[in-house]
Design an enzyme around this catalytic site. Structure first.
Site, mmCIF file in Angstrom:
data_model
loop_
_atom_site.group_PDB
_atom_site.id
_atom_site.type_symbol
_atom_site.label_atom_id
_atom_site.label_comp_id
_atom_site.label_asym_id
_atom_site.label_seq_id
_atom_site.Cartn_x
_atom_site.Cartn_y
_atom_site.Cartn_z
ATOM 1 N N HIS A 197 0.832 -1.078 -0.121
ATOM 2 C CA HIS A 197 0.000 -0.002 -0.006
ATOM 3 C C HIS A 197 1.012 1.245 0.071
ATOM 4 O O HIS A 197 1.130 1.622 1.005
ATOM 5 C CB HIS A 197 -0.869 -0.074 1.178
ATOM 6 C CG HIS A 197 -2.023 0.890 1.010
ATOM 7 N ND1 HIS A 197 -3.224 0.764 1.893
ATOM 8 C CD2 HIS A 197 -2.112 2.381 0.728
ATOM 9 C CE1 HIS A 197 -3.923 1.796 1.691
ATOM 10 N NE2 HIS A 197 -3.502 2.628 0.912
ATOM 11 N N ASN A 236 -4.914 5.906 -7.112
ATOM 12 C CA ASN A 236 -5.641 7.305 -6.945
ATOM 13 C C ASN A 236 -4.508 8.268 -7.461
ATOM 14 O O ASN A 236 -4.281 9.155 -6.610
ATOM 15 C CB ASN A 236 -6.112 7.385 -5.508
ATOM 16 C CG ASN A 236 -4.947 7.581 -4.384
ATOM 17 O OD1 ASN A 236 -3.896 6.989 -4.552
ATOM 18 N ND2 ASN A 236 -5.100 8.268 -3.392
ATOM 19 N N ASN A 247 -6.254 9.173 7.028
ATOM 20 C CA ASN A 247 -7.568 8.397 6.686
ATOM 21 C C ASN A 247 -7.238 7.019 6.578
ATOM 22 O O ASN A 247 -6.488 6.755 5.749
ATOM 23 C CB ASN A 247 -8.368 9.014 5.577
ATOM 24 C CG ASN A 247 -9.754 8.438 5.551
ATOM 25 O OD1 ASN A 247 -10.128 8.102 6.586
ATOM 26 N ND2 ASN A 247 -10.468 8.833 4.585
ATOM 27 N N ASP A 279 0.981 2.452 3.517
ATOM 28 C CA ASP A 279 -0.092 3.694 3.378
ATOM 29 C C ASP A 279 0.875 5.245 3.357
ATOM 30 O O ASP A 279 0.291 6.234 3.468
ATOM 31 C CB ASP A 279 -1.349 3.898 4.213
ATOM 32 C CG ASP A 279 -2.302 4.406 3.672
ATOM 33 O OD1 ASP A 279 -2.289 5.137 2.274
ATOM 34 O OD2 ASP A 279 -3.518 5.011 4.395
ATOM 35 N N HIS A 329 2.402 14.548 0.819
ATOM 36 C CA HIS A 329 1.657 15.791 0.291
ATOM 37 C C HIS A 329 2.672 16.785 0.353
ATOM 38 O O HIS A 329 3.589 16.994 1.107
ATOM 39 C CB HIS A 329 0.569 15.900 1.340
ATOM 40 C CG HIS A 329 -0.698 14.861 1.327
ATOM 41 N ND1 HIS A 329 -1.455 14.879 -0.072
ATOM 42 C CD2 HIS A 329 -1.053 13.940 2.157
ATOM 43 C CE1 HIS A 329 -2.150 13.899 0.082
ATOM 44 N NE2 HIS A 329 -2.142 13.269 1.298
ATOM 45 N N PHE A 357 -5.339 14.623 3.810
ATOM 46 C CA PHE A 357 -5.203 13.406 4.718
ATOM 47 C C PHE A 357 -3.739 12.675 4.269
ATOM 48 O O PHE A 357 -3.747 12.458 3.051
ATOM 49 C CB PHE A 357 -6.369 12.185 4.720
ATOM 50 C CG PHE A 357 -7.641 12.796 5.212
ATOM 51 C CD1 PHE A 357 -7.931 12.519 6.626
ATOM 52 C CD2 PHE A 357 -8.646 13.247 4.401
ATOM 53 C CE1 PHE A 357 -9.044 12.871 7.191
ATOM 54 C CE2 PHE A 357 -9.885 13.717 4.917
ATOM 55 C CZ PHE A 357 -10.240 13.694 6.441
ATOM 56 N N GLY A 358 -3.211 12.190 5.321
ATOM 57 C CA GLY A 358 -2.068 11.249 4.797
ATOM 58 C C GLY A 358 -0.559 11.401 5.546
ATOM 59 O O GLY A 358 -0.488 12.617 6.058
#
Lengths: 313, 431
Positions: free
Chosen positions: B57, B91, B277, B304, B308, B322-323
C-alpha cells in the site's frame, strides 16, 4: 496570558480578573466620553474568515474605545477569497505589525494554529473557530449572569440546543464550571457529542425536568438545515420538545434569567414572548460583550513588551 | 554485475552465516563460502538479514501529482526503508483504471530501478464507485495487475462490491477495500470519541470501518473470492476479522505503522501532519491492532505512504490533506511497537512485511522468499542496535509530512539489495 484560545485555558483567578476588569470597562459606558487611551499606538486586526457582523462590530467597538488602531480584514472582498492561505494572511499581518489578531474562522483550531505556528508574534484572540470554541462569548455570558445572580458558585445553569455544533456551548461549559457553577446541557441525543465523559457538566434529554432547577437558561441557535441531516424530524417537533416558550418559562424559579448568544430563530428555539420578556437579558448580553472584549484586549495587549518577547523566544 | 559476499549476518529465523550473491540470486548461505575474486565483501557482523520488504500500500502520486512524489523518489524512499517491492495505489491523476495507466506506472518503476513497482488497478472507473473499470485488461497488461482498490474511497455500493469480488475470480485477483461507510463519515476529521467532541472536529466513528468490513467478509463468503482489508484501524475491526478467520472465512488485512504507534491525542495540537484516513485511534485500538498483528489476525504491515506537498499540510486542519509518509520509518516503527514490546520476533516481522504481502500481491516468485540458495537476491541488512532521530528534511521523498518528526526510533537499514543490485549501502542510496 498571551493568547485567548480556549475558555478552558483560563484559571479561576484569570477568569475573575477578566470579569472584574470588564466591570470597570462597563462603567465607562455610562460616562459621556467612552474612550480610554490604554491601547494608543497598538494595532488590532479583526481577521474574519466567516461572516459575523455582530461579533466583529463588538470587537471593533471594544478596540476603538481603548484607542487602538483597528483594521478589519474580512474574507469576502479580500485576497482570502482568491485562495490566499491562512499562512500567507498571517505573514501579511505580521509584516504590517499587528499587535493583536482577533480571529474568526470556520475551521476548528485555526486560531490555535495562528498562535503556535510561528507565522506571527501578535496575541491571538479566538472569536469563534468552527465547532470548537468562542471564549469571549462565554465570558460575556458569565459576566451577564454574574451581574444578575452574583457569584456563580453553586449556581445551576442550563444550556439548551445544538451542543454538538456549538462553540458557544463548549466555551460556556468550560468557563462556567471553572467559576464553580453546576452546568447541565440539554439537547436531543443526536445533537450531543457521542462521548461527553470528559465534559465538566451533566447532560439531559429532558428540558422540562431541568428548568425548575435552573438559575439561568441559555438557549442556543439551532439551524433549520440540521433537520435535513436527520438530527431531528422537523422544526415544529424541535420547538415542541426543546423550544422555550412562556409555558416552559413559567417553570423557572422567580429570579432566573434567559440568555441567547444570538442571532435568534424566534419561534424555533425561543418564542418571541420569551425573548422580549423581563427575564430575557439578551440585549444586555450585547452591551456587556463590548465591555468584556475591552477587558480581554486590555489584559492581552497593554502588558509590558518584556513579557511578550520572553514568551515568543 | 557485482557479486557480493555478505559476512557474519544473522539470518532471520536462522544462524549467523555468510551470504553469497551473484547474478541476481542468492547462490549460497553458509560459512567459508568460495567467493569469486572480484566479489565485494560486506561485513555484516551485528546486522540482521531480512528478506526484502514488500509494501502492499504505497502512494507514489505519479502520474498527476509529481509535486508530491514521483515513482523515482518514492522508490528511493522505499529502498532506504528496506523495501524491494511496492504496490502503487490507483488514486493518481489520471486514475489507474486502464491498462495504459498501469503500464505507465509499471514502466516508470522499471526505469527507476530502486524497487519493483506493482501497480494496483482501480476497481471502478475514475474511482467513482459506479461502474467497474476494465479489470481484465489491467490483469492482462504488461503490468499483470492482480490487486484492485479504489483506496481513498470505499466501494460502498454492496452490489458493485459483490460484482467486483466475483469478476476478479477469473484471473485470481484480490479486491483491497478501503473500509469507510461514506454517510457515517461525511466531513469527518478525526476519530470520533471524547476528544473529537472537545476539539470540535467532526468524528470518524469506528463503526463506519467495522460495518463495511463485516459486510464485505460476508459478501466474499457468498461469492468465494479474495478480499483484503486496507489499513484496519480499530479494536472492533480486529475482533470481526479474528472471528471471521476462526469460522474459516477468506480475508486478509493490513495495519499501518502509524496505527501501531500513534494515538488520536496528537490531534489536540491541531497540527495537520497528524491528519490521516482512517484517523489515529485510541490507546485501546493501538493495543488491539498490535495483538491482532502478533496473533496473525492482521496478516501484514503496509505503509499507506501518502506524500503531500508542504502547502497541503501547512494550513488549518480542515483544509489539510489526509495522509502521512511511511516508507523510510516503517521497519523502525514496527521494531519499536512489536519487537521492543516482545509481541513479535524478527521471523514474524519477515512474515508480516515480506512473505505474506508478497503472497497476497501474488509476486511470491520474485519477492517474499526465505534467504536460501536459489532465491532472488532481494534482501535487507538492518542494524537493530542503532537509533536515529527522524528529520523530515532528510527524507528521500519529495514530501515532508512525517508524523514521526523529532522522534527517536530504533534500528537502521544499512543495505538493501534488489535482485543482487545494491540500492542502499552504508545507509545511503547506492546509485
Amino acid at each position: 496570558m498571551r493568547h485567548l484560545l480556549s475558555a478552558g485555558d483560563l484559571s479561576r483567578d484569570e477568569a475573575n480578573l477578566i470579569l472584574d476588569t470588564a466591570e470597570e470597562m462597563r462603567s465607562l459606558a455610562d460616562r459621556p466620553i467612552k474612550k480610554l487611551p490604554a491601547l494608543r499606538g497598538r494595532t488590532v486586526v479583526n481577521l474574519f474568515f466567516e461572516d459575523s457582523t455582530r461579533t466583529r462590530i463588538s470587537f471593533e467597538a471594544a478596540a476603538k474605545r481603548l484607542s487602538a488602531d483597528v483594521i478589519n480584514f474580512s474574507a469576502k472582498g479580500s485576497s482570502v477569497s482568491k485562495g490566499e492561505s491562512l499562512k500567507d494572511t498571517a505573514l501579511t499581518l505580521q509584516a504590517m505589525g499587528a499587535d493583536g489578531v482577533v480571529c474568526r474562522h470556520g475551521s476548528s483550531g485555526a486560531p490555535h494554529l495562528l498562535a503556535t505556528s510561528g507565522w506571527m508574534t501578535g496575541s491571538v484572540v479566538n472569536a469563534g473557530d468552527g465547532t470548537h470554541e468562542h471564549p469571549t462569548q462565554a465570558l460575556l455570558d458569565a459576566f451577564t449572569m454574574r451581574r444578575h445572580l452574583g457569584s456563580l458558585e453553586g449556581r445551576r445553569i442550563t444550556i439548551v440546543g445544538d451542543v454538538l455544533h456549538s462553540r458557544v456551548a463548549r466555551s460556556n461549559v468550560l468557563l462556567l464550571s471553572t467559576l464553580g457553577a453546576d452546568v447541565t446541557v440539554v439537547a436531543p441525543p443526536t445533537l450531543l457529542p457521542v462521548d461527553m465523559t470528559s465534559w465538566p457538566c451533566a447532560t439531559s434529554y429532558d428540558l422540562d425536568g431541568a428548568l425548575a432547577k435552573s438559575d439561568a437558561v441559555m438557549m442556543l441557535r439551532v439551524q433549520r438545515e440540521r433537520m435535513n441531516d436527520a438530527y431531528f424530524p422537523s422544526a415544529r417537533e424541535y420547538t415542541r420538545r426543546y423550544g422555550l416558550d412562556v409555558h416552559r418559562m413559567a417553570q423557572l424559579p422567580d429570579d432566573a434569567i434567559v440568555l441567547h448568544p444570538g442571532p435568534m430563530n424566534r419561534g424555533m428555539e425561543i418564542s418571541a414572548e420569551v425573548a422580549d420578556s423581563a427575564r430575557s437579558v439578551i440585549v444586555e448580553q450585547v452591551t456587556n460583550g463590548v465591555a468584556v472584549r475591552m477587558a480581554v484586549l486590555y489584559l492581552l495587549l497593554s502588558g509590558s513588551n518584556d513579557t511578550t518577547e520572553e514568551q515568543t523566544a | 554485475m557485482t557479486a557480493y559476499l555478505i559476512t557474519g549476518a544473522k539470518i532471520v529465523g536462522g544462524d549467523v552465516a555468510d551470504l553469497l550473491i551473484e547474478n541476481g540470486k542468492i547462490v549460497a548461505v553458509g560459512t567459508n563460502l568460495d567467493a569469486p575474486k572480484d566479489a565485494e565483501t560486506i561485513d555484516a557482523q551485528g546486522l540482521i538479514a531480512l528478506p526484502g520488504l514488500v509494501d502492499l500500500h504505497t502512494h507514489l502520486r505519479e502520474p498527476g501529482r509529481e509535486d508530491a512524489e514521483t515513482v523515482l523518489t518514492g522508490t528511493r524512499a522505499a529502498a532506504l526503508g528496506g523495501f524491494t517491492a511496492v504496490f502503487a495505489m490507483a488514486n493518481t491523476d489520471p486514475v489507474a483504471d486502464t491498462a495504459g495507466v498501469v503500464e505507465q506506472v509499471w514502466r516508470l518503476g522499471r526505469d527507476a530501478g530502486y524497487a519493483d513497482v506493482y501497480p494496483i488497478g482501480a476497481v471502478t472507473v475514475g474511482r467513482k464507485g459506479t461502474q467497474l473499470a476494465e479489470l481484465g485488461a489491467m490483469a492482462d497488461s504488461a503490468a499483470r495487475v492482480r490487486v484492485f482498490s479504489d483506496d481513498g474511497d470505499c466501494v460502498w455500493d454492496a452490489a458493485l462490491m459483490r460484482r467486483a469480488l466475483e469478476y476478479v475470480k477469473a484471473f485470481d485477483g484480490v479486491i483491497a477495500q478501503h473500509a469507510q461507510e461514506p454517510r457515517l463519515t461525511q466531513g469527518a476529521q478525526m476519530n470520533e470519541g471524547a476528544l473529537s467532541g472537545v476539539l470540535g472536529l467532526t468524528g470518524w466513528p469506528s463503526v463506519a470501518e467495522e460495518a463495511i468490513i463485516a459486510r464485505d467478509i460476508l459478501l466474499n463468503a457468498h461469492v468465494g473470492s479474495k478480499l483484503h482489508i486496507c489499513h484496519l484501524s480499530t479494536k472492533g475491526s480486529v475482533e470481526i476479522v479474528r472471528a471471521a478467520k476462526k469460522r474459516g472465512f477468506e480475508v486478509t488485512a493490513e495495519v499501518t505503522p502509524h496505527h501501531l504507534l500513534l494515538t488520536e491525542d496528537l490531534a489536540a495540537s491541531y497540527n495537520p501532519v497528524y491528519k490521516v484516513n482512517p484517523p489515529l485511534r485510541t490507546k485501546d485500538d493501538v493495543e488491539a491492532v498490535r495483538e491482532g498483528l502478533a496473533d496473525g489476525t492482521i496478516d501484514i504491515v503496509a505503509t499507506d505512504h501518502a506524500p503531500h506537498p508542504v502547502e497541503d499540510k501547512d494550513c488549518e486542519w480542515s483544509a489539510a490533506a489526509f495522509g502521512m509518509l511511511g516508507l523510510e520509518t516503517a521497519l523502525s516503527v514496527v521494531q519499536q511497537a512489536m519487537i521492543d514490546t516482545k509481541l513479535m520476533t524478527w521471523a514474524d516481522v519477515a512474515d508480516r512485511m515480506s512473505y505474506r504481502p508478497a503472497a497476497i500481491g501474488q509476486v511470491g516468485g520474485e519477492h517474499g522468499r526465505p534467504l536460501e540458495a536459489g532465491a532472488p537476491a532481494n534482501l535487507v541488512l538492518v542494524d537493530l542496535a542503532a537509533e536515529r532521530t527522524v528529520v523530515p528534511g532528510e527524507s528521500a521523498s519529495l514530501s515532508r509530512n512525517t508524523p514521526f518528526d523529532g522522534m527517536t526510533l530504533p534500528g537502521k537499514v544499512v543495505a538493501t539489495f534488489l535482485r543482487g543490485t545494491a540500492t542502499v549501502l552504508d545507509g545511503k542510496l547506492a546509485r
